[in-house]
Motif scaffolding. Structure first.
Motif, mmCIF file in Angstrom:
data_model
loop_
_atom_site.group_PDB
_atom_site.id
_atom_site.type_symbol
_atom_site.label_atom_id
_atom_site.label_comp_id
_atom_site.label_asym_id
_atom_site.label_seq_id
_atom_site.Cartn_x
_atom_site.Cartn_y
_atom_site.Cartn_z
ATOM 1 N N UNK A 147 47.495 31.237 34.377
ATOM 2 C CA UNK A 147 48.501 32.235 34.062
ATOM 3 C C UNK A 147 49.763 32.083 34.887
ATOM 4 N N UNK A 148 50.065 30.870 35.308
ATOM 5 C CA UNK A 148 51.284 30.622 36.090
ATOM 6 C C UNK A 148 52.438 30.332 35.129
ATOM 7 N N UNK A 149 53.604 30.991 35.317
ATOM 8 C CA UNK A 149 54.748 30.656 34.470
ATOM 9 C C UNK A 149 55.083 29.164 34.572
ATOM 10 N N UNK A 150 55.402 28.556 33.433
ATOM 11 C CA UNK A 150 55.689 27.122 33.416
ATOM 12 C C UNK A 150 56.815 26.778 34.387
ATOM 13 N N UNK A 151 57.811 27.658 34.447
ATOM 14 C CA UNK A 151 58.935 27.363 35.330
ATOM 15 C C UNK A 151 58.520 27.261 36.790
ATOM 16 N N UNK A 155 57.006 23.922 37.232
ATOM 17 C CA UNK A 155 58.057 22.904 37.316
ATOM 18 C C UNK A 155 58.620 22.858 38.746
ATOM 19 N N UNK A 178 52.668 21.752 32.323
ATOM 20 C CA UNK A 178 53.293 21.043 33.450
ATOM 21 C C UNK A 178 52.336 21.097 34.636
ATOM 22 N N UNK A 182 50.643 15.763 25.203
ATOM 23 C CA UNK A 182 50.650 14.328 24.894
ATOM 24 C C UNK A 182 50.085 13.478 26.021
ATOM 25 N N UNK A 205 46.553 28.893 20.062
ATOM 26 C CA UNK A 205 46.324 28.457 21.434
ATOM 27 C C UNK A 205 44.871 28.696 21.805
ATOM 28 N N UNK A 232 59.594 22.536 26.817
ATOM 29 C CA UNK A 232 58.819 22.055 27.955
ATOM 30 C C UNK A 232 58.115 20.765 27.559
ATOM 31 N N UNK A 233 58.246 19.755 28.398
ATOM 32 C CA UNK A 233 57.653 18.452 28.132
ATOM 33 C C UNK A 233 56.773 18.090 29.335
ATOM 34 N N UNK A 282 58.683 18.954 33.187
ATOM 35 C CA UNK A 282 59.662 20.036 33.067
ATOM 36 C C UNK A 282 60.185 20.133 31.652
ATOM 37 N N UNK A 283 61.502 20.175 31.551
ATOM 38 C CA UNK A 283 62.119 20.354 30.240
ATOM 39 C C UNK A 283 62.630 19.036 29.668
ATOM 40 N N UNK A 315 67.126 29.286 28.884
ATOM 41 C CA UNK A 315 65.683 29.019 28.959
ATOM 42 C C UNK A 315 65.134 29.425 30.328
ATOM 43 N N UNK A 316 65.858 29.097 31.386
ATOM 44 C CA UNK A 316 65.364 29.441 32.718
ATOM 45 C C UNK A 316 65.481 30.945 32.959
ATOM 46 N N UNK A 321 62.624 32.617 30.868
ATOM 47 C CA UNK A 321 61.333 31.936 30.883
ATOM 48 C C UNK A 321 60.899 31.552 29.463
ATOM 49 N N UNK A 359 59.737 28.678 26.702
ATOM 50 C CA UNK A 359 59.074 27.379 26.641
ATOM 51 C C UNK A 359 59.824 26.477 25.658
ATOM 52 N N UNK A 407 57.400 32.293 27.417
ATOM 53 C CA UNK A 407 56.228 31.977 28.221
ATOM 54 C C UNK A 407 55.461 33.272 28.498
ATOM 55 N N UNK A 408 54.279 33.393 27.883
ATOM 56 C CA UNK A 408 53.486 34.620 28.055
ATOM 57 C C UNK A 408 53.116 34.843 29.512
ATOM 58 N N UNK A 425 54.832 34.518 31.994
ATOM 59 C CA UNK A 425 55.928 35.093 32.775
ATOM 60 C C UNK A 425 56.147 36.567 32.453
#
Lengths: 298, 372
Positions: free
Chosen positions: A99-103, A106, A183, A213, A244, B104-105, B110-111, B172-173, B176, B178, B203-204, B206
């Motif tokens: 449950x960590x924000x992707x940002x 990153x 990420x 991927x 998901x 997001x890649x 990152x992005x 996007x930042x 939050x 995706x 982003x859920x 967040x």
């Protein structure tokens, strides 16, 4: 030494004061890991499970020489905890939380790279080098020392598989949980490279799933002339599109995300691919015997 | 989680990205107050992709056509979702349609910025140009511009795209996101760019720092079937699949592996149900309550391999649930992991059988369902 940790690793647990931190400290010590320090912000503890507790990471690391951190902190504070561990000089950091924000993932990844350290996670049970040490909470009895390196996107699946391997007599060099998020601190390609350069690892088993991927990194590796033998299990063939499946990254958006496309690409690259858990041990055996054969050939 | 085009465009607008002047309507007769002329676009507002191809965007040349279009859109599902609102916008003439997105890649850490010189419904036919820069601070306008030069000849347009890309990254930042996708992005006759569509995936994870995201999550939950809505509210991960074998599982990977084995055996799992986010008595009780109430579910498989979850505690909870449960649906247990020795003893005491392998438990469940 094995890829990320061994008996000499000195470990600090951030968030050792909670129930999970206490359990994990006991569990790791029982496995022979040197848990030398804990940090429990906001708690007035001096000691937890016989482990000295410090005010912050800098104090913990400078007093004990710890260079590996395991972080049990909820997602909103996770990024700060990782940055603190890095600033305190930790070289290997595990963040198991989900449950960590992707940002934040990153940012964690970028900071770890900047400092030349390694981050395992988020959303992982951690890493174990059987017979040596573990940095995480995977059930120890599932593992035994050996030559197969395991990489997994899923914690639960890695326990199940390790237990099957151990029961079948196939020991593991290291099992790295790279985690189920998109990420990652250490991604599939980087984990593969670690095991490739690890003299204790003779073959690799990759446990993947739908979405993302990263499985294609394994296909690219297996196609290399100097690749170690590889096997894989990709789960999620019964999952519908566009939904998901628990993990943040386990979602079929397009054709390349599907189990079938990934299994096909891996087979083409020469990976021994299991159809399901039923033939998992068999493909692992194929990879191991291929490595023995290659040793005889040279 | 995807938000509607209308909400997406509001976000674009507040971040300096031009969007058409539109109105949101909740019923066809609200069109009467439309004062911006014709033709117009009438667009179903749903939170899923593929709307254009499904006929969710209609063109209307006059009020009569507009009302008919609105009627039709309100009466149809798009990707399984009935629109609650429609977005009405002027149908604008433009010189070209392009595609710009940020997503997001994982491989980039990152992005990545995405660009295609020809946008529209069929953009997926040709892979877009990808600029995988990773962390936001690594985005370089000159790096993106150099890549664009290979596929985009119009140098003035290139500059506008590069400037817009920077704004997308900022947005996007800030929220939050995706993914933020503008497709089509119209090149207007004066060369300016106008976002004709907006696909934003938030982003859920967040939600704890964005009130809007947690509100959206709440709304999305309410649209699910009742069993799923209740499971999600109880912090269990559930996706309904509609088969015969109910699954109470732990961990996403193991849940999928069990689903695959059930499907291999010729049956269909009733659900993806991962209890690892709430492995408590309340969590497991809820799982059984939901599966027991679903008539299609004919057998329940409990498949858990615990790491941080202590299986002796789970076994005790299972024993209690089985004692109090009224449903006669057969339950097949396969539990292993931390504390398994104690768990086995607890199971025996409770008179429950723990299958030694996942396959044997699934085979037993399948045999039970197949028995008429």
């Amino acid at each position: 030494m094995s890829v990320l940790i061994d008996q000499s690793a000195r470990v600090v647990i951030q968030g050792i004061g909670g129930n999970f931190g206490r359990f994990s400290a006991r569990d790791m010590v029982a496995y022979g890991t040197q848990v030398v320090a804990g940090v429990a912000p906001g708690r007035n503890a001096r000691e937890v499970e016989g482990v000295p507790v410090f005010e912050d990471m800098r104090a913990a690391c400078s007093a004990t020489g710890a260079q590996a951190a395991l972080i049990y902190v909820p997602a909103p504070g996770a990024l700060d905890a990782v940055l603190e561990a890095l600033d305190a000089g930790c070289r290997v950091v595990v963040y198991p939380g989900d449950g960590l924000p992707v940002q934040d993932a990153i940012d964690m990844r970028a900071a770890t790279h900047r400092d030349g350290a390694v981050l395992i996670g988020p959303n992982t049970p951690g890493v174990i080098s059987p017979g040596k040490a573990k940095l995480g909470f995977m059930p120890s009895f599932c593992y035994m020392p050996g030559k197969l390196g395991v990489i997994s996107r899923s914690g639960s699946l890695s326990y199940e598989v390790a237990w099957r391997l151990t029961t079948a007599g196939i020991g593991q060099s290291s099992a790295i949980g790279i985690g189920g998020d998109p990420v990652k601190g250490l991604n599939a390609a980087e984990a593969i490279e670690l095991l490739h350069n690890d003299p204790d690892t003779e073959a690799m088993l990759y446990l993947g799933e739908i979405g993302g991927n990263e499985e294609y990194a394994l296909a690219r590796y297996a196609a290399r002339a100097d690749a170690k033998p590889t096997a894989a299990l990709i789960v999620g063939s019964a999952a519908p599109r566009g939904k998901k499946m628990g993990h943040a990254a386990a979602l079929v958006g397009s054709q390349v995300d599907t189990q079938a496309a990934k299994a096909e690409a891996l087979r083409k690259a020469g990976v021994h691919v299991a159809n399901s858990l039923r033939d998992l041990v068999l493909v692992a055996q194929h990879a191991m015997s291929q490595s023995e054969k290659e040793v005889l050939d040279t | 989680m995807m938000i509607t085009e209308h909400k997406g465009k509001l976000l674009l607008g507040t971040h300096g990205i031009a969007v058409p002047h539109g109105s949101l309507i909740r019923e066809p007769n609200q069109l009467r107050s439309w004062r911006n002329g014709f033709p117009i676009a009438v667009k179903a507002q749903v939170s899923s992709g593929g709307r254009g191809r499904a006929g969710g965007v209609l063109r209307a040349a006059n009020m009569e056509e507009a009302e008919a279009a609105a009627q039709r859109l309100f009466e149809n599902d798009f990707s399984g979702e009935r629109p609650q609102t429609l977005l009405v916008e002027p149908w604008l003439d433009h010189a070209r349609e392009i595609y710009l997105g940020i997503t997001v890649d994982g491989m980039a850490g990152g992005y990545a910025m995405l660009y295609a010189p020809a946008g529209g419904v069929e953009v997926e036919q040709q892979a877009p140009l990808e600029y995988p820069f990773g962390a936001p601070r690594n985005f370089k306008a000159h790096g993106f511009r150099r890549l664009l030069a290979d596929i985009e000849q119009d140098c003035a347009l290139r500059e506008r795209v590069v400037a817009l890309a920077r704004r997308l990254l900022f947005l996007a930042t800030a929220i939050d996101a995706i993914t933020i996708e503008i497709n089509p992005l119209a090149v207007m006759p004066d060369g300016k760019l106008l976002a004709l569509d907006a696909k934003i995936v938030l982003d859920e994870a967040a939600a704890f720092r964005h009130a809007e995201t947690s509100d959206e999550l709440e709304r999305a939950r309410k649209k699910e079937r009742p069993a799923v809505a209740k499971a999600l509210a109880g912090n269990l991960m559930m996706v309904w699949l509609g088969g015969e074998v109910g699954l109470v599982s732990g961990g996403a990977g193991m849940t999928m592996a069990a689903m695959d084995l059930i499907a291999d055996a010729g049956l269909k799992p009733a659900c993806f149900l991962d209890c690892s986010s709430n492995p408590t008595p309340a969590g497991y009780q809820l799982a059984f309550k939901l599966l027991d109430a679903e008539p299609e579910v004919r057998a329940i498989l409990v498949s858990i391999f615990g790491g941080g979850t202590h299986m002796d505690r789970v076994a005790r909870v299972m024993g209690d649930i089985m004692k109090k449960r009224r449903s006669r649906k057969p339950v097949f247990f396969r539990m292993n992991g931390t504390g398994r020795d104690k768990a086995d003893a607890v199971m025996r005491e409770a008179g429950l059988y723990n299958y030694p392998t996942l396959e044997s438990a699934i085979d037993a469940a399948v045999a039970e369902v197949r028995t008429p």
